[in-house]
Design an enzyme around this catalytic site. Structure first.
Site, short mmCIF file in Angstrom:
data_model
loop_
_atom_site.label_atom_id
_atom_site.label_comp_id
_atom_site.label_asym_id
_atom_site.label_seq_id
_atom_site.Cartn_x
_atom_site.Cartn_y
_atom_site.Cartn_z
N LYS A 97 3.09 2.53 6.24
CA LYS A 97 3.03 2.85 7.70
C LYS A 97 1.74 2.62 8.58
O LYS A 97 1.13 1.54 8.48
CB LYS A 97 3.59 4.38 7.79
CG LYS A 97 4.61 4.81 7.15
CD LYS A 97 5.12 5.94 7.48
CE LYS A 97 6.52 6.32 6.48
NZ LYS A 97 7.16 7.40 6.62
N GLU A 151 11.52 5.28 11.77
CA GLU A 151 10.65 5.44 12.90
C GLU A 151 10.72 4.35 14.08
O GLU A 151 10.45 4.42 15.11
CB GLU A 151 9.13 5.41 12.23
CG GLU A 151 8.95 6.54 11.50
CD GLU A 151 8.21 6.65 10.34
OE1 GLU A 151 7.25 5.69 10.08
OE2 GLU A 151 8.07 7.73 9.55
N SER A 177 10.83 11.36 0.90
CA SER A 177 10.29 12.40 0.04
C SER A 177 10.29 12.02 -1.26
O SER A 177 10.69 13.17 -1.89
CB SER A 177 10.79 13.82 0.67
OG SER A 177 10.50 13.97 1.89
N GLU A 202 17.51 5.72 3.38
CA GLU A 202 16.75 6.70 3.65
C GLU A 202 16.99 8.06 5.01
O GLU A 202 17.05 7.60 6.02
CB GLU A 202 15.29 6.23 4.34
CG GLU A 202 14.63 5.04 3.45
CD GLU A 202 13.18 4.84 3.88
OE1 GLU A 202 12.45 5.08 2.83
OE2 GLU A 202 13.14 4.14 4.71
N HIS A 210 13.61 0.45 10.12
CA HIS A 210 12.91 2.01 9.50
C HIS A 210 13.10 3.03 10.38
O HIS A 210 13.12 2.72 11.66
CB HIS A 210 11.36 1.81 9.02
CG HIS A 210 10.92 3.20 8.51
ND1 HIS A 210 10.43 4.33 9.25
CD2 HIS A 210 10.83 3.32 7.21
CE1 HIS A 210 10.21 5.01 8.36
NE2 HIS A 210 10.29 4.82 7.29
N ASN A 268 6.18 1.58 2.09
CA ASN A 268 5.66 1.10 3.33
C ASN A 268 4.60 2.08 3.46
O ASN A 268 4.55 3.41 3.76
CB ASN A 268 7.05 1.75 3.99
CG ASN A 268 6.62 1.88 5.59
OD1 ASN A 268 5.45 1.23 6.38
ND2 ASN A 268 7.45 2.41 6.32
N GLY A 288 9.28 11.80 5.55
CA GLY A 288 7.83 12.51 6.20
C GLY A 288 7.62 13.78 6.03
O GLY A 288 8.28 14.61 5.14
P1 PGA Z 1 8.04 9.63 2.65
O1 PGA Z 1 8.34 8.28 3.54
O2 PGA Z 1 8.40 9.14 1.12
O3 PGA Z 1 6.79 9.92 2.91
O4 PGA Z 1 9.26 10.65 3.09
C1 PGA Z 1 9.48 7.59 3.23
C2 PGA Z 1 9.75 6.37 4.33
O5 PGA Z 1 9.62 6.60 5.29
O6 PGA Z 1 10.10 5.42 3.91
#
Ligand code: PGA
Length: 257
Positions: free
Chosen positions: A12, A100, A216, A170, A98, A10, A176
């Protein structure tokens, strides 16, 4: 490795149209000789880049998705994007819920359910993201939270559509810049919880639903997640946003599944 596995990212709100074009052109070429019967590779850019990259990326090599979608086909929904608009572009996947979207944009499980049903009825793959917050984890509520997210998010999904349902686990606390990576064993245990909820909902048909891990994931820990029996793929943010890194991560993890 005997089963099909999944690698996705993704993007983002990080890449411009041109940056997305360059990234996906690079990724497509770098991953050119990876057998797509073994690995499905997908990328989820910003809305603005989708139409342009659809003309560039071969869907046999890299599936494309949108980061969100409204459930209605049209209406007074300023700032939203409809299933018809995304069908017109010809993308394959809709990412739904997601963390977010849930935590920064206030979406709830009932919204996600409307999006899942709409995505499926418009012929898309629905990629439903689930995961507990740190507070829910500390209160010992993870399994209940996951069950709630899945039972609400997948309510009324028809068994005939299950080959177009993907789940990404997740944990919010692992995502993040501020994320703390989960252990592979913890991720696997939660994947097994997710799989038992899916079984409860859909019986043997649940086996069709891949459960990807995200949060991560990077070049150092990807093999550990891939080696877990209940992990069917990796959904990667930061470590995938440079095409050489993502290619390396895919190649390193693939033999471990
Ligand atoms: P990240 O993001 O790998 O940067 O932690 C994962 C995600 O939000 O799908």
């Amino acid at each position: 490795m005997s089963r099909k596995v999944y690698f996705g990212t993704n993007l983002k709100m990080y890449k411009t149209i041109q940056e997305t074009v360059d990234y996906l052109a690079g990724l497509q070429s770098l991953t050119g000789n990876i057998d797509r019967d073994e690995a499905t590779i997908f990328a989820i850019p910003s809305f603005t880049a989708l139409d342009r990259v659809k003309g560039l990326v071969d869907e046999e090599r890299i599936l494309l998705g949108a980061q969100n979608m409204h459930w209605e086909e049209k209406g007074q929904f300023t700032g939203e994007v409809s299933p018809l608009m995304l069908q017109e572009i010809g993308i394959e996947i809709i990412e739904i819920g997601h963390s977010e979207r849930r935590h920064a944009m206030g979406e709830n499980d009932f919204d996600e359910n409307k999006k899942v049903l709409s995505a499926l009825s418009h012929g898309f793959i629905a990629l439903l993201c689930v995961g507990e917050t740190l507070q829910q984890k500390e209160f010992g509520l993870c399994d209940e939270v996951l069950a709630m997210q899945l039972k609400t998010g997948l309510h009324h999904v028809h068994p005939a559509d299950l080959n177009r349902v993907w789940i990404a686990y997740e944990p919010v606390w692992a995502i993040g810049d501020a994320g703390m990576p989960s252990s592979a064993a913890y991720a696997d245990e939660k994947h097994s919880v997710i799989k038992s909820v899916l079984k409860e909902l859909f019986f043997d048909e649940a086996d069709k639903i891949p459960v990807l891990y995200g949060g991560s994931v990077n070049l150092n820990n990807c093999e550990g997640f891939a080696a877990m029996p209940n992990v069917d793929g990796l959904f990667v943010g930061r470590a995938a946003w440079e095409e050489n890194n993502f290619n390396a991560l895919i190649r390193k993890s693939l033999p471990c599944f």
